[in-house]
Design a protein around this motif. Sequence first.
Motif, PDB file in Angstrom:
ATOM      1  N   THR A 319     131.573-113.870 -51.660  1.00 36.41           N
ATOM      2  CA  THR A 319     131.374-112.638 -52.441  1.00 36.41           C
ATOM      3  C   THR A 319     130.071-111.947 -52.060  1.00 36.41           C
ATOM      4  N   ALA A 320     129.040-112.717 -51.718  1.00 34.42           N
ATOM      5  CA  ALA A 320     127.769-112.108 -51.314  1.00 34.42           C
ATOM      6  C   ALA A 320     127.946-111.269 -50.057  1.00 34.42           C
ATOM      7  N   PHE A 321     128.620-111.818 -49.050  1.00 34.08           N
ATOM      8  CA  PHE A 321     128.835-111.067 -47.817  1.00 34.08           C
ATOM      9  C   PHE A 321     129.801-109.907 -48.039  1.00 34.08           C
ATOM     10  N   GLY A 322     130.769-110.087 -48.946  1.00 34.19           N
ATOM     11  CA  GLY A 322     131.655-108.981 -49.286  1.00 34.19           C
ATOM     12  C   GLY A 322     130.896-107.821 -49.909  1.00 34.19           C
ATOM     13  N   LEU A 323     129.933-108.132 -50.761  1.00 32.06           N
ATOM     14  CA  LEU A 323     129.104-107.090 -51.378  1.00 32.06           C
ATOM     15  C   LEU A 323     128.232-106.384 -50.346  1.00 32.06           C
ATOM     16  N   ILE A 324     127.688-107.154 -49.407  1.00 29.23           N
ATOM     17  CA  ILE A 324     126.887-106.540 -48.355  1.00 29.23           C
ATOM     18  C   ILE A 324     127.740-105.549 -47.573  1.00 29.23           C
ATOM     19  N   GLU A 325     128.974-105.935 -47.258  1.00 33.13           N
ATOM     20  CA  GLU A 325     129.862-105.048 -46.503  1.00 33.13           C
ATOM     21  C   GLU A 325     130.126-103.757 -47.250  1.00 33.13           C
ATOM     22  N   ARG A 326     130.249-103.828 -48.583  1.00 33.98           N
ATOM     23  CA  ARG A 326     130.592-102.649 -49.371  1.00 33.98           C
ATOM     24  C   ARG A 326     129.381-101.823 -49.793  1.00 33.98           C
ATOM     25  N   ARG A 327     128.248-102.449 -49.965  1.00 37.54           N
ATOM     26  CA  ARG A 327     127.102-101.749 -50.553  1.00 37.54           C
ATOM     27  C   ARG A 327     126.040-101.309 -49.550  1.00 37.54           C
ATOM     28  N   VAL A 328     126.172-101.718 -48.298  1.00 39.83           N
ATOM     29  CA  VAL A 328     125.178-101.381 -47.285  1.00 39.83           C
ATOM     30  C   VAL A 328     125.780-100.350 -46.332  1.00 39.83           C
ATOM     31  N   PRO A 329     125.022 -99.337 -45.912  1.00 42.00           N
ATOM     32  CA  PRO A 329     125.541 -98.374 -44.945  1.00 42.00           C
ATOM     33  C   PRO A 329     126.116 -99.068 -43.712  1.00 42.00           C
ATOM     34  N   GLU A 330     127.202 -98.532 -43.194  1.00 33.90           N
ATOM     35  CA  GLU A 330     127.879 -99.161 -42.064  1.00 33.90           C
ATOM     36  C   GLU A 330     126.957 -99.367 -40.872  1.00 33.90           C
ATOM     37  N   ALA A 331     126.017 -98.451 -40.669  1.00 34.87           N
ATOM     38  CA  ALA A 331     125.107 -98.536 -39.535  1.00 34.87           C
ATOM     39  C   ALA A 331     124.076 -99.649 -39.686  1.00 34.87           C
ATOM     40  N   LEU A 333     125.079-102.833 -41.146  1.00 31.38           N
ATOM     41  CA  LEU A 333     125.846-104.001 -41.595  1.00 31.38           C
ATOM     42  C   LEU A 333     125.343-105.311 -40.991  1.00 31.38           C
ATOM     43  N   THR A 334     125.193-105.362 -39.665  1.00 37.82           N
ATOM     44  CA  THR A 334     124.794-106.610 -39.016  1.00 37.82           C
ATOM     45  C   THR A 334     123.435-107.079 -39.508  1.00 37.82           C
ATOM     46  N   GLU A 335     122.500-106.145 -39.627  1.00 38.77           N
ATOM     47  CA  GLU A 335     121.173-106.504 -40.121  1.00 38.77           C
ATOM     48  C   GLU A 335     121.238-106.972 -41.563  1.00 38.77           C
ATOM     49  N   GLY A 336     122.054-106.303 -42.393  1.00 35.58           N
ATOM     50  CA  GLY A 336     122.177-106.700 -43.790  1.00 35.58           C
ATOM     51  C   GLY A 336     122.693-108.116 -43.935  1.00 35.58           C
ATOM     52  N   VAL A 337     123.734-108.469 -43.167  1.00 38.20           N
ATOM     53  CA  VAL A 337     124.279-109.830 -43.198  1.00 38.20           C
ATOM     54  C   VAL A 337     123.236-110.832 -42.726  1.00 38.20           C
ATOM     55  N   THR A 338     122.485-110.458 -41.690  1.00 36.31           N
ATOM     56  CA  THR A 338     121.472-111.377 -41.155  1.00 36.31           C
ATOM     57  C   THR A 338     120.364-111.645 -42.157  1.00 36.31           C
ATOM     58  N   TRP A 339     119.942-110.623 -42.921  1.00 35.47           N
ATOM     59  CA  TRP A 339     118.906-110.839 -43.929  1.00 35.47           C
ATOM     60  C   TRP A 339     119.380-111.843 -44.982  1.00 35.47           C
ATOM     61  N   VAL A 340     120.647-111.743 -45.380  1.00 34.99           N
ATOM     62  CA  VAL A 340     121.173-112.681 -46.375  1.00 34.99           C
ATOM     63  C   VAL A 340     121.177-114.103 -45.813  1.00 34.99           C
ATOM     64  N   MET A 341     121.596-114.249 -44.566  1.00 33.92           N
ATOM     65  CA  MET A 341     121.611-115.579 -43.949  1.00 33.92           C
ATOM     66  C   MET A 341     120.191-116.111 -43.780  1.00 33.92           C
ATOM     67  N   THR A 342     119.261-115.200 -43.483  1.00 36.54           N
ATOM     68  CA  THR A 342     117.858-115.594 -43.391  1.00 36.54           C
ATOM     69  C   THR A 342     117.359-116.114 -44.736  1.00 36.54           C
ATOM     70  N   GLY A 343     117.777-115.438 -45.811  1.00 37.91           N
ATOM     71  CA  GLY A 343     117.405-115.888 -47.154  1.00 37.91           C
ATOM     72  C   GLY A 343     117.883-117.303 -47.425  1.00 37.91           C
ATOM     73  N   ILE A 344     119.118-117.604 -47.026  1.00 40.78           N
ATOM     74  CA  ILE A 344     119.657-118.959 -47.211  1.00 40.78           C
ATOM     75  C   ILE A 344     118.798-119.972 -46.453  1.00 40.78           C
ATOM     76  N   GLY A 345     118.446-119.633 -45.206  1.00 42.86           N
ATOM     77  CA  GLY A 345     117.640-120.543 -44.397  1.00 42.86           C
ATOM     78  C   GLY A 345     116.252-120.761 -44.967  1.00 42.86           C
ATOM     79  N   ILE A 346     115.622-119.682 -45.422  1.00 40.14           N
ATOM     80  CA  ILE A 346     114.297-119.810 -46.038  1.00 40.14           C
ATOM     81  C   ILE A 346     114.382-120.671 -47.294  1.00 40.14           C
TER      82      ILE A 346
END
Length: 406
Positions: A319-331, A333-346
């Motif tokens: 659901t987190a990645f689904g929200l990123i896909e819907r709530r972040v500008p298409e241009a 998207l890749t960076e938005g997903v990466t920030w979330v994954m970075t958060g998990i790693g941190i």
Amino acid sequence: MSNPYREIFRAPGAKGFAAAGFLARLPLAMAPIGIVAMLSQALGEYWLAGAVSATFALTNALVAPQISRLVDRLGQARVMVPATIVSVAAFTALIAATNQGWPTWTLFASALLAATMPSIPAMVRARWTEIFRDRPELNTAFAFESAADELVYIAGASVSVGLSVALFPEAGMLVSTLFLAFGSAAFILQRSTEPRVRPVEHGGGGSAIRQRPVQIITFALIFIGAIFATAEVSAVAITKELGQPGAASLVIGVYAVGSFVVGLIVGALNLKMALQRQLAIAVAIIALTTLPLLVADTVLLLALAVFVSGVAISPTFITAFGLIERRVPEAMLTEGVTWVMTGIGIGMALGAFAAGWVVDNFGAQNGFWVSVVAGTISLLTVLLGQRTLAGDGVRSLPAAAPQPAE
């Protein structure tokens, strides 16, 4: 009833980029622990092994979103090729420096440069989004990717350490580097599924981390990552205290299996509830299921409590990645997903540190208090961010596409 996972792989090119992406992402789990196994065996200094591994992991956490930002602007192939070449060359230098006894500074320099390794999970999710944007199949694709991430972390670390112990110290890192090189090459060569570069809309410049939904989800998932790491650290400490240290791998495996299975089930369902509410429910379940961990005083109870605690991890990620896909500008998207994954790693790094400190000072069982606190903070973050995550009009959808239910 048709199999939703079979349906998503009917899309042209889906099997190819998914398989290549799986191989290319294995170093995410193999490299950090592989560096520790390699250096500790070859040089006999655990502090140095840990410091070099941390240098790689923390630098990658900062650099990967910037690489993904360039990917959004220039395209996957144009950015991934040089970034991967630098990372593979640096990993090769790190292996050589260990084997040949080069000066210590070369280990840290190699680890810094190796951190240019791109976020393959973000690249893969961007391709799925390009194929299934604003369609229910995207939820299934994200569920599959969350399950793939689970498999990577279940298998990657154990394979890396196993190779280093069974063959020679550099074996795990060597195989990890080969996976990165050949997996990334196979992924990059599949140009037909590469997302097209979208122009940055007016007011949409800057970094994706400046978007409120990205901030909320990333902050919440830092604490989910902390829960994940705390379970691992505390499981090792408790099973050792109970005189059954060998049971730690079983308990950790049960944790990941619970998340893996439930994630696949959720991905097969076409849930109509708004994603921000699904996220709140999943995080609430995680927060509540941290409580039984405090009273699990046998291996059997620990395994059961850990299994229950893990069931909502994958649904949270989906659901987190689904929200990123819907709530972040298409241009972005890749960076938005990466920030979330970075958060998990941190979060995993901070959680492991915090849990280790609590275990050392207050006992093995009390390590799970870190999970309780982290779960509470994550839940409060998601609840307070519901209005923002509902995101009316955050990203305009194509006129012909159905609007997501809120």
